[in-house]
Design an enzyme around this catalytic site. Sequence first.
Site, short mmCIF file in Angstrom:
data_model
loop_
_atom_site.label_atom_id
_atom_site.label_comp_id
_atom_site.label_asym_id
_atom_site.label_seq_id
_atom_site.Cartn_x
_atom_site.Cartn_y
_atom_site.Cartn_z
CB VAL A 129 -1.00 0.04 1.21
CG1 VAL A 129 -1.52 1.49 1.23
CG2 VAL A 129 -2.00 -1.03 0.96
N PRO A 132 -1.43 -7.36 11.34
CG PRO A 132 0.31 -8.47 12.29
CD PRO A 132 -0.09 -7.13 11.78
CB ALA A 154 -17.11 -7.55 5.45
CB CYS A 210 -7.20 -7.12 2.76
SG CYS A 210 -5.60 -6.24 2.42
CG PHE A 229 -4.07 -13.20 -3.42
CD1 PHE A 229 -5.48 -12.39 -3.65
CD2 PHE A 229 -3.08 -12.25 -3.48
CE1 PHE A 229 -5.43 -11.15 -3.60
CE2 PHE A 229 -3.18 -10.88 -3.45
CZ PHE A 229 -4.48 -10.24 -3.41
P1 NAD Z 1 3.13 -4.92 4.12
O1 NAD Z 1 3.37 -5.92 4.86
O2 NAD Z 1 3.53 -4.84 2.40
O3 NAD Z 1 3.88 -3.34 4.47
C1 NAD Z 1 4.19 -3.00 5.65
C2 NAD Z 1 5.41 -2.36 5.84
O4 NAD Z 1 5.37 -1.70 7.03
C3 NAD Z 1 6.55 -3.56 5.91
O5 NAD Z 1 7.50 -3.20 5.01
C4 NAD Z 1 7.14 -3.38 7.32
O6 NAD Z 1 8.65 -3.71 7.37
C5 NAD Z 1 6.60 -1.88 7.77
N1 NAD Z 1 6.82 -1.45 8.97
C6 NAD Z 1 5.99 -2.09 10.04
N2 NAD Z 1 6.40 -1.51 11.43
C7 NAD Z 1 7.10 -0.49 10.79
C8 NAD Z 1 7.72 0.74 11.79
N3 NAD Z 1 7.49 0.88 13.05
N4 NAD Z 1 8.47 1.50 10.94
C9 NAD Z 1 8.49 1.55 9.65
N5 NAD Z 1 7.98 0.57 9.01
C10 NAD Z 1 7.48 -0.50 9.41
O7 NAD Z 1 1.53 -4.50 4.25
P2 NAD Z 1 0.55 -3.83 3.09
O8 NAD Z 1 -0.13 -5.01 2.40
O9 NAD Z 1 1.24 -2.49 2.44
O10 NAD Z 1 -0.58 -3.38 4.01
C11 NAD Z 1 -0.44 -2.14 4.95
C12 NAD Z 1 -1.73 -1.82 5.64
O11 NAD Z 1 -2.66 -1.60 4.57
C13 NAD Z 1 -2.46 -3.11 6.17
O12 NAD Z 1 -3.13 -2.80 7.34
C14 NAD Z 1 -3.57 -3.67 5.18
O13 NAD Z 1 -4.66 -4.23 5.74
C15 NAD Z 1 -3.88 -2.35 4.44
N6 NAD Z 1 -4.27 -2.66 2.93
C16 NAD Z 1 -3.81 -3.49 2.29
C17 NAD Z 1 -4.28 -3.75 1.06
C18 NAD Z 1 -3.35 -4.62 0.06
O14 NAD Z 1 -4.04 -4.67 -0.83
N7 NAD Z 1 -2.27 -5.00 0.44
C19 NAD Z 1 -5.05 -2.98 0.66
C20 NAD Z 1 -5.71 -2.17 1.33
C21 NAD Z 1 -5.34 -1.71 2.74
#
Ligand code: NAD
Length: 480
Positions: free
Chosen positions: A12, A89, A221, A272, A334
């Site tokens: 994201v 998570p 959901a 998600c 996926f």
């Molecule tokens: P991701 O695991 O790809 O990325 C999260 C990043 O945050 C990781 O690189 C991790 O190292 C970093 N991180 C964690 N703690 C940290 C800190 N204290 N300081 C700096 N960096 C830190 O996750 P994602 O898929 O990008 O999802 C992020 C959020 O967005 C989640 O809450 C997810 O539910 C939401 N989301 C995801 C999607 C999707 O399609 N992947 C879509 C909409 C919303």
Amino acid sequence: MVKICCIGAGYVGGPTMAVIALKCPSIEVAVVDISQHRINAWNSDQLPIYEPGLDDVVKRCRGRNLFFSVDVEKHVSEADIVFVSVNTPTKTRGLGAGKAADLTYWESAARMIADVSKSNKIVVEKSTVPVKTAEAIEKILTHNSKGIKFQILSNPEFLAEGTAISDLFNPDRVLIGGRETPEGQEAIKALKDVYAHWVPEDRILTTNLWSAELSKLAANAFLAQRISSVNAMSALCEATGADVTEVSYAVGKDTRIGPKFLNASVGFGGSCFQKDILNLVYICECNGLPDVAEYWKQVIKINDYQKNRFVNRVVSSMFNTVSNKKIAILGFAFKKDTGDTRETPAIDVCKGLLGDKALLSIYDPQVTIDQIQRDLTMNKFDWDHPLHLQPMSPTTVKQVSVVWDAYEAAKDAHGLCILTEWDEFKTLDYKRIYESMQKPAFVFDGRNVVNADQLREIGFIVYSIGKPLDAWLKDMPAVA
Ligand code: NAD
């Protein structure tokens, strides 16, 4: 110049900030992460995630007004707007384990923001979080603020992996929730001004904080529920001789329902849907709404049922055993156009077949061998806690091979399972594949991508989700 910093350079944070940088040349955007490995990849030619169009966007603004860095504190302290897009998570231990969101990463990010800030800031929740997280974050920030003022906004992200860049260029809506105070409204306006560089005003929705937080969980959901509904129908179609494609087309023609997201499949995956529904279930339970919690739980139960049903169909069709039989797995991500394997149904299907002692030969155009091996070794929910990874067990190593070609995967196989809808699987030379396989040769199409009639003419026994069954499959009933 407005300065934006985004904590979390993941699926994201990376694409969202790259698009903001592209569309707003007057804004400086820094994306920071604790993972040096991930930041190195963002600064290289081999970006850490595969997403159509992303390379081009990053190339156009990296080094101009888009920067990737591990210097989290410096960029946070300099920013006017701080997005937090860290992983949230499912908790694996303690209160709410297996359901509630684990906000450890979020909380540590909030404490660090409070610690290093020397000027007022807008802090934006980009991660998907439980309702009322903003209140908790606000408390952490104000109690540690040393006089600095923070405004919290909720700006959940609705992009879909595989189409992230076009979703970000042309979003159905951008949602911004904030406090109803003058300061809260001012913060909403500041963030609205960023998106207004390219998003039409009528697509930027503003709400209170709790509505914005809950809307994201509700949207996921609803989307997952649509898939589970059509998948539940697919089981009934197979039992009755109806065709799920015809049924969903007829159903989707109703303008109140609409045609999108009605494809039957082996099940939904991605980081998600399951996580956010479990989180919703937990929130319902905590708010004394067990019946509502039970309703949403069913969406996940049907998804698990669909994956089990698929495995059982494979095993029952092949004389009730796949022990020592080679099975080709086409697709592990996926969904198509992503290399993301988080919660992919392929993990459960492969684990189910391995449990029956099958020998798997896996091919996916975007997923690495290391990733597949990790995924088949991990426990549930460990994927979002990367420190818990274990090496693959020696028995699994013997049973699994990962190859770089669909033909190689299919050679000498008894059956072929299509688990991701990659376009290239539609146009494979199935005659060549048939000739190289053991007979009878089976195709189990978990995404309904192949032309089953053409494959039957070649000689395959074909199972397509929710479609009328071959005589062979009718004689070998699968019990879910
Ligand atoms: P991701 O695991 O790809 O990325 C999260 C990043 O945050 C990781 O690189 C991790 O190292 C970093 N991180 C964690 N703690 C940290 C800190 N204290 N300081 C700096 N960096 C830190 O996750 P994602 O898929 O990008 O999802 C992020 C959020 O967005 C989640 O809450 C997810 O539910 C939401 N989301 C995801 C999607 C999707 O399609 N992947 C879509 C909409 C919303």
